[in-house]
Design a protein around this motif. Structure first.
Motif, mmCIF file in Angstrom:
data_model
loop_
_atom_site.group_PDB
_atom_site.id
_atom_site.type_symbol
_atom_site.label_atom_id
_atom_site.label_comp_id
_atom_site.label_asym_id
_atom_site.label_seq_id
_atom_site.Cartn_x
_atom_site.Cartn_y
_atom_site.Cartn_z
ATOM 1 N N PHE A 22 5.295 11.702 -2.428
ATOM 2 C CA PHE A 22 6.468 12.402 -2.944
ATOM 3 C C PHE A 22 6.079 13.668 -3.701
ATOM 4 O O PHE A 22 6.784 14.668 -3.651
ATOM 5 C CB PHE A 22 7.306 11.492 -3.835
ATOM 6 C CG PHE A 22 8.001 10.402 -3.074
ATOM 7 C CD1 PHE A 22 8.714 10.666 -1.917
ATOM 8 C CD2 PHE A 22 7.934 9.089 -3.505
ATOM 9 C CE1 PHE A 22 9.354 9.659 -1.210
ATOM 10 C CE2 PHE A 22 8.564 8.067 -2.805
ATOM 11 C CZ PHE A 22 9.273 8.357 -1.661
ATOM 12 N N GLN A 23 4.949 13.604 -4.404
ATOM 13 C CA GLN A 23 4.495 14.785 -5.148
ATOM 14 C C GLN A 23 3.766 15.775 -4.253
ATOM 15 O O GLN A 23 3.576 16.925 -4.640
ATOM 16 C CB GLN A 23 3.552 14.374 -6.280
ATOM 17 C CG GLN A 23 4.208 13.594 -7.379
ATOM 18 C CD GLN A 23 3.193 13.109 -8.406
ATOM 19 O OE1 GLN A 23 2.001 13.385 -8.302
ATOM 20 N NE2 GLN A 23 3.661 12.388 -9.396
ATOM 21 N N GLY A 24 3.324 15.298 -3.085
ATOM 22 C CA GLY A 24 2.554 16.158 -2.199
ATOM 23 C C GLY A 24 1.197 16.495 -2.773
ATOM 24 O O GLY A 24 0.617 17.538 -2.475
ATOM 25 N N ARG A 25 0.702 15.634 -3.632
ATOM 26 C CA ARG A 25 -0.573 15.874 -4.321
ATOM 27 C C ARG A 25 -1.490 14.691 -4.067
ATOM 28 O O ARG A 25 -1.260 13.607 -4.594
ATOM 29 C CB ARG A 25 -0.310 16.032 -5.814
ATOM 30 C CG ARG A 25 -1.483 16.543 -6.588
ATOM 31 C CD ARG A 25 -1.126 16.749 -8.010
ATOM 32 N NE ARG A 25 -1.361 15.490 -8.721
ATOM 33 C CZ ARG A 25 -1.200 15.341 -10.015
ATOM 34 N NH1 ARG A 25 -0.750 16.340 -10.743
ATOM 35 N NH2 ARG A 25 -1.447 14.194 -10.600
ATOM 36 N N TRP A 26 -2.527 14.898 -3.287
ATOM 37 C CA TRP A 26 -3.438 13.827 -2.902
ATOM 38 C C TRP A 26 -4.811 14.052 -3.509
ATOM 39 O O TRP A 26 -5.813 14.079 -2.814
ATOM 40 C CB TRP A 26 -3.533 13.735 -1.380
ATOM 41 C CG TRP A 26 -2.255 13.300 -0.761
ATOM 42 C CD1 TRP A 26 -1.200 14.093 -0.430
ATOM 43 C CD2 TRP A 26 -1.868 11.970 -0.420
ATOM 44 N NE1 TRP A 26 -0.184 13.340 0.109
ATOM 45 C CE2 TRP A 26 -0.575 12.025 0.123
ATOM 46 C CE3 TRP A 26 -2.490 10.717 -0.521
ATOM 47 C CZ2 TRP A 26 0.110 10.899 0.559
ATOM 48 C CZ3 TRP A 26 -1.814 9.604 -0.081
ATOM 49 C CH2 TRP A 26 -0.528 9.696 0.448
ATOM 50 N N THR A 27 -4.879 14.215 -4.819
ATOM 51 C CA THR A 27 -6.173 14.419 -5.461
ATOM 52 C C THR A 27 -6.956 13.110 -5.451
ATOM 53 O O THR A 27 -6.384 12.015 -5.395
ATOM 54 C CB THR A 27 -6.016 14.897 -6.911
ATOM 55 O OG1 THR A 27 -5.440 13.840 -7.688
ATOM 56 C CG2 THR A 27 -5.156 16.153 -7.002
ATOM 57 N N LEU A 28 -8.257 13.230 -5.519
ATOM 58 C CA LEU A 28 -9.114 12.049 -5.555
ATOM 59 C C LEU A 28 -8.788 11.184 -6.774
ATOM 60 O O LEU A 28 -8.775 9.955 -6.704
ATOM 61 C CB LEU A 28 -10.591 12.470 -5.571
ATOM 62 C CG LEU A 28 -11.612 11.366 -5.382
ATOM 63 C CD1 LEU A 28 -11.373 10.621 -4.065
ATOM 64 C CD2 LEU A 28 -13.017 11.941 -5.417
ATOM 65 N N ARG A 29 -8.485 11.820 -7.878
ATOM 66 C CA ARG A 29 -8.136 11.106 -9.120
ATOM 67 C C ARG A 29 -6.847 10.292 -8.930
ATOM 68 O O ARG A 29 -6.773 9.134 -9.318
ATOM 69 C CB ARG A 29 -7.973 12.121 -10.234
ATOM 70 C CG ARG A 29 -8.056 11.561 -11.608
ATOM 71 C CD ARG A 29 -8.070 12.712 -12.612
ATOM 72 N NE ARG A 29 -9.391 13.257 -12.749
ATOM 73 C CZ ARG A 29 -10.226 12.925 -13.721
ATOM 74 N NH1 ARG A 29 -9.867 12.061 -14.631
ATOM 75 N NH2 ARG A 29 -11.418 13.467 -13.795
ATOM 76 N N ASP A 30 -5.827 10.890 -8.319
ATOM 77 C CA ASP A 30 -4.565 10.177 -8.086
ATOM 78 C C ASP A 30 -4.741 9.083 -7.047
ATOM 79 O O ASP A 30 -4.187 7.991 -7.169
ATOM 80 C CB ASP A 30 -3.472 11.161 -7.633
ATOM 81 C CG ASP A 30 -3.051 12.103 -8.742
ATOM 82 O OD1 ASP A 30 -3.311 11.808 -9.923
ATOM 83 O OD2 ASP A 30 -2.469 13.153 -8.419
ATOM 84 N N TRP A 31 -5.506 9.378 -6.002
ATOM 85 C CA TRP A 31 -5.786 8.396 -4.957
ATOM 86 C C TRP A 31 -6.500 7.192 -5.559
ATOM 87 O O TRP A 31 -6.175 6.046 -5.256
ATOM 88 C CB TRP A 31 -6.633 9.060 -3.869
ATOM 89 C CG TRP A 31 -6.700 8.300 -2.595
ATOM 90 C CD1 TRP A 31 -5.862 8.442 -1.528
ATOM 91 C CD2 TRP A 31 -7.648 7.292 -2.227
ATOM 92 N NE1 TRP A 31 -6.236 7.574 -0.530
ATOM 93 C CE2 TRP A 31 -7.336 6.855 -0.935
ATOM 94 C CE3 TRP A 31 -8.734 6.714 -2.875
ATOM 95 C CZ2 TRP A 31 -8.061 5.881 -0.277
ATOM 96 C CZ3 TRP A 31 -9.462 5.731 -2.221
ATOM 97 C CH2 TRP A 31 -9.113 5.328 -0.936
ATOM 98 N N MET A 36 0.846 -1.198 0.000
ATOM 99 C CA MET A 36 0.000 0.000 0.000
ATOM 100 C C MET A 36 0.884 1.253 0.000
ATOM 101 O O MET A 36 0.648 2.195 -0.759
ATOM 102 C CB MET A 36 -0.930 0.009 1.205
ATOM 103 C CG MET A 36 -1.877 1.192 1.201
ATOM 104 S SD MET A 36 -2.727 1.410 2.747
ATOM 105 C CE MET A 36 -1.395 1.880 3.818
ATOM 106 N N LEU A 37 1.920 1.240 0.819
ATOM 107 C CA LEU A 37 2.838 2.376 0.857
ATOM 108 C C LEU A 37 3.555 2.559 -0.482
ATOM 109 O O LEU A 37 3.784 3.698 -0.921
ATOM 110 C CB LEU A 37 3.851 2.208 1.985
ATOM 111 C CG LEU A 37 3.264 2.296 3.402
ATOM 112 C CD1 LEU A 37 4.307 1.874 4.434
ATOM 113 C CD2 LEU A 37 2.731 3.683 3.682
#
Length: 164
Positions: free
Chosen positions: A87-96, A78-79
């Motif tokens: 690493f990108q600091g971007r936790w968008t719903l699409r990326d998640w 999972m990690l």
């Protein structure tokens, strides 16, 4: 990305390349797990703790035992899948969603490949009797496979729906 600039629509081609990468990782991990477990699936011969016959395992784990091996390896993977977001600091719903779909596809493919390429099993032993740790089967495969792939497909289809 700066404010007011729409994120580009993800391409289906990039998603397919990602999924091919996920299946490749599953192949390599299945081989590593075969070296660890041999013919004794679901860590039945590993020196690890086990929790069996628990209502929570029936509800959330397909009735399979929870082992120390699986607790650590599932968390680690999972990690791995969510590390690009960290690493990108971007936790968008699409990326998640893409990370979650990739993780699901990884585990379904890895588990199936474990049976296919394991010299102690092979496709002929991919059944409820030999793979006794998979307690619920449908259409020749564990129910988890069908449910997981359905969830991953829904996530990926939603990922490519046009935005309003």
């Amino acid at each position: 990305m700066s404010r007011g600039v729409a994120e580009p629509q993800p391409g289906i081609g990039r998603t397919l390349i990602y999924l091919a990468w996920v299946v490749t990782m599953a192949f390599f991990f299945a081989n590593a797990e075969i070296q660890i477990e041999g013919g004794a699936g679901w860590a039945t011969s590993l020196p690890t703790w086990r929790i069996e016959n628990n209502i929570w395992l029936d509800l959330f784990w397909g009735g399979r035992a929870m082992t120390g091996y699986h607790a650590w390896v599932f968390t680690f993977m999972m990690l791995v899948f969510f590390s690009p977001l960290a690493f990108q600091g971007r936790w968008t719903l699409r990326d998640w969603g893409l990370a979650l779909a990739g993780l699901i596809v990884f585990w379904v493919c890895e588990d199936f490949l474990w049976f296919l390429i394991n010299p102690a099993f092979g496709f002929e032993n991919f059944n409820p009797t030999k793979a006794f740790w998979h307690k619920h089967w449908l259409w020749g495969a564990p129910v988890d496979y069908w449910g997981g792939l359905a969830v991953a497909l829904l996530i990926l289809v939603r990922r490519h729906w046009p935005r309003r």
